[in-house]
Design an enzyme around this catalytic site. Structure first.
Site, PDB file in Angstrom:
ATOM      1  N   SER A 521      80.006  10.870  13.955  1.00 32.37           N
ATOM      2  CA  SER A 521      79.964  10.766  15.758  1.00 32.37           C
ATOM      3  C   SER A 521      78.707   9.801  15.942  1.00 32.37           C
ATOM      4  CB  SER A 521      78.747  12.050  15.829  1.00 32.37           C
ATOM      5  OG  SER A 521      77.807  12.285  15.167  1.00 32.37           O
ATOM      6  N   LYS A 538      69.955   8.207  17.369  1.00 34.25           N
ATOM      7  CA  LYS A 538      71.984   8.330  17.175  1.00 34.25           C
ATOM      8  C   LYS A 538      72.325   7.876  19.003  1.00 34.25           C
ATOM      9  CE  LYS A 538      75.021  11.389  15.508  1.00 34.25           C
ATOM     10  NZ  LYS A 538      75.273  11.821  14.465  1.00 34.25           N
ATOM     11  N   ASP A 631      81.065  21.186  12.873  1.00 28.86           N
ATOM     12  CA  ASP A 631      80.616  20.361  11.557  1.00 28.86           C
ATOM     13  C   ASP A 631      79.671  21.325  11.125  1.00 28.86           C
ATOM     14  OD1 ASP A 631      81.704  18.434   9.993  1.00 28.86           O
ATOM     15  OD2 ASP A 631      80.202  17.127  11.493  1.00 28.86           O
TER      16      ASP A 631
END
Length: 797
Positions: A521, A538, A631
């Site tokens: 991701s 992120k 996930d």
């Protein structure tokens, strides 16, 4: 003989009379309703216990504040059964019970006795705390009024799971009312209306989850207390304080008859009460106060109104609501119907159907297509939320409600299609109707003083809040350049969730210099904001949504708040840059501590298992938006300085999955070895994929190695380590072999573990990785199973 009888009678009367002059009531003595001076007083004179009369011939055995102007009652023995003004008395019987009798000798109330003790109460005393106690000869308390609260909690009075504060019916009516404050089955303190027609919870805010309301359901003690400083704390993490915190102030926390929970402080010079905290700011959001079909409005206090086509059911009691002026439809007959719109009005509960992102015409058709539908609520929050209603309770009008209620009625009923104003019904003509009146009616205090205080406090608080909200919106608009959804505004600002500029994050990360990790991701970088907060930034890969779409999705993630989820502080959306800003977790991810050559102790492993279960249970069962992680793996489980587990990357599956009409995902997500069979079989994806992944993780916590790796069998055929491990353990368990535990446990533990905890974790792990998802447990049940053996100690084997 006559002389002896006279002597005995005289001695008994003398014994009864001593209660007037003593601070305690001894066995064989009594308090009489006919003597106004016959009562017990606490040593510091703060509290008085005796008969409290209302009207001409109704008395209650009670405890009240001595110095309060209206003798405010804090406890009552016979709230639903008043006794006669002649001949009624309360006494301490031979078996040590306190007994209340009416004029005819009938027992109206009796204190419970503890059958496990051989001693009996010798005397009754009223303590300085306001607690009426029965003591044995040694001074041990055998019974206390603090264990049986009525509508009031006093400082240092413990409030437990078996207790309830239940309101009175109304001013001067001490009967058991309809509103209660109590610990619910989920261990959270709540307010509930339990009336003749409905039962309905209304506090804390029902639009948000337990955790979003600042509570914690994962506790079992269920205990709360108000301390002498005026601070209230509870095991569900509810905390509040009086604005005049300090010692030497008389206080009480009361469940008032209008449905609001309030903390009061006594003005010692005037004997009047001041509200120093209250649960409900908008009283019209209290359920049940206007009855069926009634609508609560502010004028400025809360009053009831009937919508068009309805009239008052009972003019003497507006709490009974409103009745139709037209005949109720039947499913067998069709008639021409219309919908009357009342803006900023909603009726909570009794939803027949909920639909998201629908037009108002579709919502109208949903209601018309169901003969049970009385109305529909349509919320104008940018998504078009439709709620069809089978009954109309808990109606209220609020300027903060961005929607309307549409009432269904025959075309023949004279009513405008749009009602812009509701008139409050006149409740001044009836004392009973005043039961749902303003906050100034709870005590016989000075209304002028109370309203002056309330107006001042409300004005000041309102001004501060408006300035706070406006400044927050100004900062948000300046950075975002577009209007955020209306429903997100206040909660986004109050939770410190905001939009960052790309240049701001580039500077904070020193041009994305220090990389913490990288996955499918995106990559994560360490940064330091201008306010010196250390964060993880992120950079999301393959996210090319427009700003407004990305904002709408990421704002949902920003609302999610749980101690076992990584806190999201904000996001960035400029050009093609899509970034998430979250809290920095000191100890990194689980895989860096669990797998060789690293080592994690058993206590920390079990703590991680529970923490991850809590986080997933919240996402699956309690979150405002139902979220599947997709996930779950050790790399996405971070450990803080106390080795408390925090799940990262939740909500990313939602961000990258647009246009889905159900639980089907357009592409496979997750990490090989932790992915449920549904992904390969192209089955609908549900929360059970996270359960499967959790099963792999919890077995890895026991085993201490990667179970997602491949193992080479004697036949030189490869199979997953997980499959081999589960197959061997299942076979040994079925054959009754005891060595299965040794096969599963990490040998590096060297016997330092809890066998019961390990067995439970293996049992849970095997059930979670079942190929048939219907046989997998829910995360809620997994968590409960783990919590049951949380307190087990580990031993050296």
């Amino acid at each position: 003989m006559k002389y002896r009888a006279f002597s005995v009678s005289f001695l008994c009367l003398l014994c009864f009379a001593t209660a007037k002059t003593l601070g305690s009531l001894k066995r064989g003595s009594s308090l009489s309703v006919e003597d106004d001076s016959d009562f017990l007083t606490s040593p510091d004179k703060s509290f008085t216990c005796g008969f409290h009369g209302v009207g001409t011939n109704a008395y209650w055995f009670s405890i009240w504040f001595t110095s309060s102007k209206d003798r405010t009652i804090v406890w009552m023995a016979n709230r639903d059964k008043p006794v006669n003004g002649l001949g009624s008395r309360v006494y301490l019987s031979r078996d040590g019970s306190m007994v209340l009798t009416d004029v005819d000798g009938a027992i109206i109330w009796k204190s419970s006795t503890n059958s496990s003790t051989s001693t009996v109460a010798e005397r009754a005393e009223l303590l300085d705390s306001g607690n009426l106690v029965l003591k044995d000869p040694s001074g041990k308390i055998l019974w206390q009024s603090f264990d049986f609260p009525t509508d009031t909690l006093l400082p240092n009075q413990r409030f437990r799971k078996t207790n309830k504060l239940i309101s009175n019916l109304g001013r001067g009516d001490f009967g058991t009312g309809y509103f209660s404050f109590y610990f619910d089955n989920d261990n959270v303190l709540k307010l509930m209306y339990d009336g003749p027609d409905i039962s309905s919870l209304y506090w804390p805010d029902l639009d948000y989850s337990v955790f979003q309301n600042g509570r914690n359901a994962y506790n079992s003690s269920r205990v709360a207390v108000l301390d002498e400083l005026g601070s209230f704390s509870s095991s569900d993490e509810l905390q509040f304080s009086a604005f005049d915190m300090g010692l030497r102030v008389k206080r009480r926390l009361s469940m008032d008859y209008d449905g609001n929970l309030r903390l009061y402080s006594l003005n010692s010079s005037t004997g009047l009460w001041i509200i120093t905290w209250q649960a409900m700011v908008e009283l019209c959001k209290v359920h049940g106060i206007c009855g069926q079909n009634g609508i609560c409005i502010y004028t400025p206090g809360p009053k009831c109104s009937c919508p068009p086509g309805y009239e008052v059911a009972d003019p003497s009691n507006l709490n009974l609501g409103c009745k139709r002026k037209f005949k109720k439809r039947t499913c067998s007959k069709s008639q021409e119907e219309k919908f009357v719109q009342i803006p900023q009005v909603d009726f909570y509960g009794f939803d027949l159907n909920f639909s998201n992102t629908v037009s108002i015409d579709d919502c109208r058709q949903l209601c018309l297509g169901d003969c049970r539908c009385e109305a529909f609520s349509y919320r104008l929050n940018g998504e078009g939320r439709c709620y069809t209603k089978s009954a109309l309770f808990n109606g209220y009008k609020s300027p903060d409600f961005v929607g309307s209620i549409y009432l269904r009625m025959p075309v023949s009923v004279e009513a405008p299609l749009l009602v812009t104003r509701l008139n409050a019904l006149d409740s001044c003509k009836s004392t009973e109707a005043q039961k749902m009146g303003s906050a100034s009616m709870y005590d016989n205090t000075s209304k002028r003083v109370r309203w002056a205080y309330l107006y001042w406090f409300a004005t000041a608080a309102g001004a501060v809040e408006i300035l706070f909200i406006l400044s927050g919106w100004w900062l948000l608009f300046r950075r975002h350049g577009a209007r955020a959804p209306i429903e997100d505004g206040y909660h986004v600002i109050s939770s410190q969730f905001r939009m960052f500029r790309y240049a701001e994050l580039k500077k904070a990360t020193k041009t994305f210099k220090e990389e913490l990790g990288r996955g499918a991701s995106g990559a994560v970088f360490k940064g330091v904001l201008e306010d010196e907060r250390v964060v993880a930034v992120k950079k999301l890969a393959d996210i090319y949504q427009g700003e407004d779409v990305f904002w709408a999705e990421v704002s949902i993630i920003g609302k999610i708040n749980h101690m076992n989820l990584v806190r999201i502080w904000g996001f960035c959306s400029e050009d093609k840059h899509r970034l998430l800003v979250s809290e920095f977790i000191e100890n990194g991810s689980l895989d860096k501590h669990l797998f060789p050559p690293n080592f994690l102790g058993w206590q920390e492993r079990f703590k991680v298992a529970i923490g991850v279960a809590k986080g997933l249970a919240y996402l699956h069962h309690e979150c405002l938006e139902w979220v599947i992680h997709c996930d779950v793996k050790p790399e996405n489980i971070l450990l803080d300085s106390n080795f408390e587990a925090k799940i990262a990357d939740f909500g990313l599956a939602k961000l990258t999955q647009r246009g889905s009409q159900s639980s089907m995902f357009s592409k496979v997500r997750g990490t090989k070895g932790y992915m449920a069979p549904e992904w390969a079989l192209n089955l609908p994806i549900t929360a059970k994929v996270d359960v499967y992944s959790y099963g792999v993780v919890i077995l890895e916590l026991v085993k201490g190695i990667r179970l997602s790796n491949w193992a080479l069998e004697d036949s030189e055929e490869q199979e997953a380590e997980l499959t081999r491990c589960v197959r061997i353990v299942k076979r040994k368990i079925q054959c009754g072999e005891d060595s299965w535990m040794e096969d599963m446990l990490d040998p590096r533990l060297k016997g330092q573990f809890s066998r019961k905890q390990a067995e439970k974790m293996v049992e849970i792990g095997i059930s979670c990785v079942e190929e048939d998802r219907s046989r997998r447990p829910t995360m809620d049940s997994v968590l409960q199973d783990l919590l049951e053996c949380e307190g087990e100690s580990y031993v050296h084997l």
